[in-house]
Design an enzyme around this catalytic site. Structure first.
Site, PDB file in Angstrom:
ATOM      1  N   HIS A   1       0.820  -1.310   0.045  1.00  0.00           N
ATOM      2  CA  HIS A   1      -0.067   0.003   0.002  1.00  0.00           C
ATOM      3  C   HIS A   1       0.717   1.171   0.047  1.00  0.00           C
ATOM      4  CE1 HIS A   1      -3.712  -2.064   1.905  1.00  0.00           C
ATOM      5  NE2 HIS A   1      -3.591  -2.705   0.704  1.00  0.00           N
TER       6      HIS A   1
ATOM      7  N   TYR B   1      -8.989   4.599   8.201  1.00  0.00           N
ATOM      8  CA  TYR B   1      -9.014   5.143   9.678  1.00  0.00           C
ATOM      9  C   TYR B   1     -10.042   5.995   9.848  1.00  0.00           C
ATOM     10  CZ  TYR B   1      -4.570   2.626  10.571  1.00  0.00           C
ATOM     11  OH  TYR B   1      -3.660   1.572  10.478  1.00  0.00           O
TER      12      TYR B   1
ATOM     13  N   PRO C   1      -3.114  -0.921  19.257  1.00  0.00           N
ATOM     14  CA  PRO C   1      -3.059  -1.249  17.618  1.00  0.00           C
ATOM     15  C   PRO C   1      -3.156  -0.326  16.687  1.00  0.00           C
ATOM     16  CG  PRO C   1      -5.188  -2.111  18.612  1.00  0.00           C
ATOM     17  CD  PRO C   1      -4.305  -1.518  19.876  1.00  0.00           C
TER      18      PRO C   1
ATOM     19  N   LYS D   1       1.634  -1.195  15.154  1.00  0.00           N
ATOM     20  CA  LYS D   1       2.954  -1.204  15.495  1.00  0.00           C
ATOM     21  C   LYS D   1       3.588  -2.725  16.161  1.00  0.00           C
ATOM     22  CE  LYS D   1       4.533   2.270  13.582  1.00  0.00           C
ATOM     23  NZ  LYS D   1       4.922   2.224  12.200  1.00  0.00           N
TER      24      LYS D   1
ATOM     25  N   TYR E   1       4.285   6.074  10.457  1.00  0.00           N
ATOM     26  CA  TYR E   1       3.089   4.784  10.153  1.00  0.00           C
ATOM     27  C   TYR E   1       4.396   3.815   9.276  1.00  0.00           C
ATOM     28  CZ  TYR E   1      -0.901   2.757   8.765  1.00  0.00           C
ATOM     29  OH  TYR E   1      -2.139   1.860   8.471  1.00  0.00           O
TER      30      TYR E   1
HETATM   31  P1  RFL Z   1       3.166 -13.203  20.805  1.00  0.00           P
HETATM   32  O1  RFL Z   1       2.882 -13.198  19.482  1.00  0.00           O
HETATM   33  O2  RFL Z   1       2.099 -13.045  21.849  1.00  0.00           O
HETATM   34  O3  RFL Z   1       3.778 -14.685  20.935  1.00  0.00           O
HETATM   35  C1  RFL Z   1       4.311 -15.040  22.298  1.00  0.00           C
HETATM   36  C2  RFL Z   1       4.286 -16.621  22.166  1.00  0.00           C
HETATM   37  O4  RFL Z   1       4.777 -17.178  23.304  1.00  0.00           O
HETATM   38  C3  RFL Z   1       3.864 -18.126  23.798  1.00  0.00           C
HETATM   39  N1  RFL Z   1       4.022 -18.227  25.200  1.00  0.00           N
HETATM   40  C4  RFL Z   1       4.617 -19.241  25.901  1.00  0.00           C
HETATM   41  N2  RFL Z   1       5.634 -20.070  25.569  1.00  0.00           N
HETATM   42  C5  RFL Z   1       6.189 -20.830  26.347  1.00  0.00           C
HETATM   43  N3  RFL Z   1       6.025 -20.645  27.618  1.00  0.00           N
HETATM   44  C6  RFL Z   1       5.060 -19.882  28.301  1.00  0.00           C
HETATM   45  N4  RFL Z   1       4.998 -19.771  29.574  1.00  0.00           N
HETATM   46  C7  RFL Z   1       4.417 -18.997  27.346  1.00  0.00           C
HETATM   47  N5  RFL Z   1       3.678 -18.118  27.410  1.00  0.00           N
HETATM   48  C8  RFL Z   1       3.248 -17.360  26.127  1.00  0.00           C
HETATM   49  C9  RFL Z   1       2.415 -17.768  23.177  1.00  0.00           C
HETATM   50  O5  RFL Z   1       1.661 -18.840  22.997  1.00  0.00           O
HETATM   51  C10 RFL Z   1       2.953 -17.175  22.023  1.00  0.00           C
HETATM   52  O6  RFL Z   1       3.118 -18.040  20.778  1.00  0.00           O
HETATM   53  O7  RFL Z   1       4.215 -11.974  20.963  1.00  0.00           O
HETATM   54  P2  RFL Z   1       5.279 -11.452  20.022  1.00  0.00           P
HETATM   55  O8  RFL Z   1       6.209 -12.511  19.232  1.00  0.00           O
HETATM   56  O9  RFL Z   1       6.159 -10.627  20.919  1.00  0.00           O
HETATM   57  O10 RFL Z   1       4.707 -10.798  18.804  1.00  0.00           O
HETATM   58  C11 RFL Z   1       3.964  -9.535  19.231  1.00  0.00           C
HETATM   59  C12 RFL Z   1       2.743  -9.600  18.250  1.00  0.00           C
HETATM   60  O11 RFL Z   1       2.027 -10.675  18.339  1.00  0.00           O
HETATM   61  C13 RFL Z   1       1.769  -8.300  18.518  1.00  0.00           C
HETATM   62  O12 RFL Z   1       2.680  -7.103  19.042  1.00  0.00           O
HETATM   63  C14 RFL Z   1       0.749  -7.903  17.548  1.00  0.00           C
HETATM   64  O13 RFL Z   1      -0.110  -8.928  17.009  1.00  0.00           O
HETATM   65  C15 RFL Z   1       0.310  -6.504  17.988  1.00  0.00           C
HETATM   66  N6  RFL Z   1      -0.692  -6.317  16.895  1.00  0.00           N
HETATM   67  C16 RFL Z   1      -0.420  -5.522  15.780  1.00  0.00           C
HETATM   68  N7  RFL Z   1       1.121  -5.365  15.384  1.00  0.00           N
HETATM   69  C17 RFL Z   1       1.525  -4.813  14.138  1.00  0.00           C
HETATM   70  O14 RFL Z   1       2.573  -4.785  14.148  1.00  0.00           O
HETATM   71  N8  RFL Z   1       0.682  -4.414  13.339  1.00  0.00           N
HETATM   72  C18 RFL Z   1      -0.665  -4.654  13.223  1.00  0.00           C
HETATM   73  O15 RFL Z   1      -1.553  -4.367  12.337  1.00  0.00           O
HETATM   74  C19 RFL Z   1      -1.166  -5.046  14.653  1.00  0.00           C
HETATM   75  N9  RFL Z   1      -2.729  -5.289  14.798  1.00  0.00           N
HETATM   76  C20 RFL Z   1      -2.004  -6.494  16.894  1.00  0.00           C
HETATM   77  C21 RFL Z   1      -3.313  -5.981  15.850  1.00  0.00           C
HETATM   78  C22 RFL Z   1      -2.811  -7.151  17.927  1.00  0.00           C
HETATM   79  C23 RFL Z   1      -3.958  -7.435  18.070  1.00  0.00           C
HETATM   80  N10 RFL Z   1      -4.234  -8.051  19.102  1.00  0.00           N
HETATM   81  C24 RFL Z   1      -5.161  -9.327  19.143  1.00  0.00           C
HETATM   82  C25 RFL Z   1      -3.637  -7.967  20.499  1.00  0.00           C
HETATM   83  C26 RFL Z   1      -4.484  -6.098  16.055  1.00  0.00           C
HETATM   84  C27 RFL Z   1      -4.994  -6.817  17.158  1.00  0.00           C
HETATM   85  C28 RFL Z   1      -6.412  -7.267  17.084  1.00  0.00           C
HETATM   86  C1  PHB Z   2      -4.805  -5.354  10.606  1.00  0.00           C
HETATM   87  O1  PHB Z   2      -4.761  -5.308   9.484  1.00  0.00           O
HETATM   88  O2  PHB Z   2      -5.309  -6.044  11.257  1.00  0.00           O
HETATM   89  C2  PHB Z   2      -4.656  -3.896  11.176  1.00  0.00           C
HETATM   90  C3  PHB Z   2      -3.846  -2.786  10.395  1.00  0.00           C
HETATM   91  C4  PHB Z   2      -3.600  -1.737  10.878  1.00  0.00           C
HETATM   92  C5  PHB Z   2      -3.849  -1.453  12.351  1.00  0.00           C
HETATM   93  C6  PHB Z   2      -4.197  -2.302  13.048  1.00  0.00           C
HETATM   94  C7  PHB Z   2      -4.605  -3.714  12.811  1.00  0.00           C
HETATM   95  O3  PHB Z   2      -3.595  -0.253  12.665  1.00  0.00           O
END
Ligand code: RFL
Ligand code: PHB
Length: 387
Positions: free
Chosen positions: A72, A195, A288, A292, A380
């Protein structure tokens, strides 16, 4: 035998760290609490900064990302019925890419298994020991002695809690709202992200593919999903994403997933205690709105992989000693941006319309000033990495 690095958690942070270490000739074992299907099915982030795409490309992990990811060059800001495109590529020379976090995780797991490298799923009762001296990881049925532990176990993991409380400073803000997110079998509202700040609350239209929409609406932190029929969700999306005098672009389709995501800003500093290093969500959470979280996890492990490479190859621990400070520089920049986007776009009114008018003024300034648009765009698409 002693392993060089024990990595706890098979999210983007743990898996990418393991791969970068493998390429550097450092051996590591990844220990994950959940099973493979669960880890690969977890729907979360979707947007990759240019630097994250470059990192995955340089690491030889991006063949599918380049085939299936959606690049994008801009995004849309909507408020007061107006719509304004922010020309990310024109303002910064960089772009962002939509590619689901679970796809990144799938690619990383496939690569690790293809390389025949150790990855333990379903490890129960994971614990870390002697993190100030000779680190050891244990779990039900297994144990690992290692030189260093990387705590990549997310916000609810055990690693951060293994650090003595008086050795950590925690910064925590919980927002008084959340996101209701859906995945729907419907073409995206627009080919770029939208957004929207609306009097009813924030809305975001994003996607996973040309046929799969991902959409979010602001809701209460304790929102009862049972109160949100599909029809009510579509209504809210049509209303919040509307442009004055133009039809809503939202395409309806079967909703195949629904969930509520809490919003917080959190940082634990420093990100090291003895031989234990925290990375990704284990150390920090961003709301979110700035997209990031996963990008910050990738930025952390770039720094950690280089530092562990030096330390494990006898080139000294200067980078390891600087790990936390180096990462925290970026983390606080990203915290600021994520907080700023969040407070500019969510309904925070106390009933008299003051915050709403301040937001409108800020949004008008952002879309009206090239300097302000550039500030948004630079953050961004992702700030440059430290050298
Ligand atoms: P994770 O992905 O949570 O992975 C951690 C892993 O550790 C495991 N675990 C264990 N393993 C062994 N022993 C234990 N005691 C353990 N406890 C936990 C878990 O099962 C898991 O597999 O962390 P990591 O690797 O630091 O990654 C971070 C990302 O997952 C997170 O920051 C993003 O998903 C946040 N986020 C977004 N980030 C972006 O860069 N761009 C986005 O568009 C974006 N959108 C989002 C998001 C997060 C969201 N939610 C649901 C929180 C949108 C949403 C809705
Ligand atoms: C997503 O695609 O899930 C997404 C994109 C941008 C955001 C948060 C989530 O700011």
């Amino acid at each position: 035998m002693r392993t060089q690095v024990g990595i706890i958690g098979a999210g983007p942070a743990g898996l990418l760290l393991a791969h970068l270490l493998h390429r550097a000739g450092v051996d590591a074992v990844v220990i994950e609490a959940r099973d493979r299907a669960y880890v690969e099915g977890r729907i979360r982030a979707g947007l990759l900064e240019q630097g994250s795409v470059d990192t995955l490309t340089e690491a030889g992990l991006a063949a599918r990302l380049h085939r299936e990811g959606l690049a994008h060059d801009g995004m849309d800001l909507r408020f007061e019925g107006e719509h304004h495109r922010i020309d990310l590529a024109g303002l910064t020379g960089k772009r962002v890419t939509i590619y689901g976090q679970q796809e990144v995780v799938r690619d990383l797991i496939a690569q690790r298994l293809e390389d025949g490298l150790p990855l333990v799923f379903e490890a129960a009762d994971v614990a870390v020991h002697d993190i100030g001296g000779s680190p050891r990881i244990t779990w039900a049925g297994g144990a690992l002695d290692c030189d260093f532990i990387a705590g990549c176990d997310g916000f609810h993991g055990i690693c951060r809690g293994a650090i003595p409380a008086d050795a950590l400073t925690l910064h925590d803000r919980i927002y008084p709202f959340a996101w209701l997110g859906i995945l729907a079998q419907a073409p995206p509202a627009s080919h770029e992200l939208i957004y929207a700040r609306h009097a009813d609350g924030f809305a975001l239209a994003t996607m996973r593919s040309e046929t799969l929409s991902r959409m979010y609406i602001q809701c209460a932190p304790d929102e009862d999903l049972a109160q949100w029929s599909d029809a009510r969700i579509w209504d809210a999306l049509h209303t919040r994403l509307a442009r004055a005098g133009l039809p809503s672009q939202v395409h309806e389709g079967p909703i195949i997933q629904k969930g509520v995501t809490a919003m917080r800003s959190f940082v634990a500093e420093p990100m090291r205690y003895g031989k234990l290093f925290l990375a990704g969500d284990a150390a920090h959470i961003v709301p979110p709105t700035g997209a990031k979280g996963m990008n910050l996890a990738i930025a952390d492990v770039r720094v950690l992989a280089r530092a562990l490479d030096d330390a494990c190859h006898g080139r000294g621990e200067a980078l390891l000693d600087g790990y936390s400070a180096t990462c925290l520089e970026r983390i606080w920049q990203v915290q600021r941006f994520s907080w700023w986007m969040t407070q500019m776009l969510h309904r925070t009114d106390h009933g008299d319309g003051f915050e709403h008018r301040i937001q409108t003024a800020e949004l008008r300034y952002v879309v009206g000033s090239e300097a302000a648009r550039t500030t948004l765009a630079e953050n961004y698409v992702g700030l440059p990495y430290a050298a």
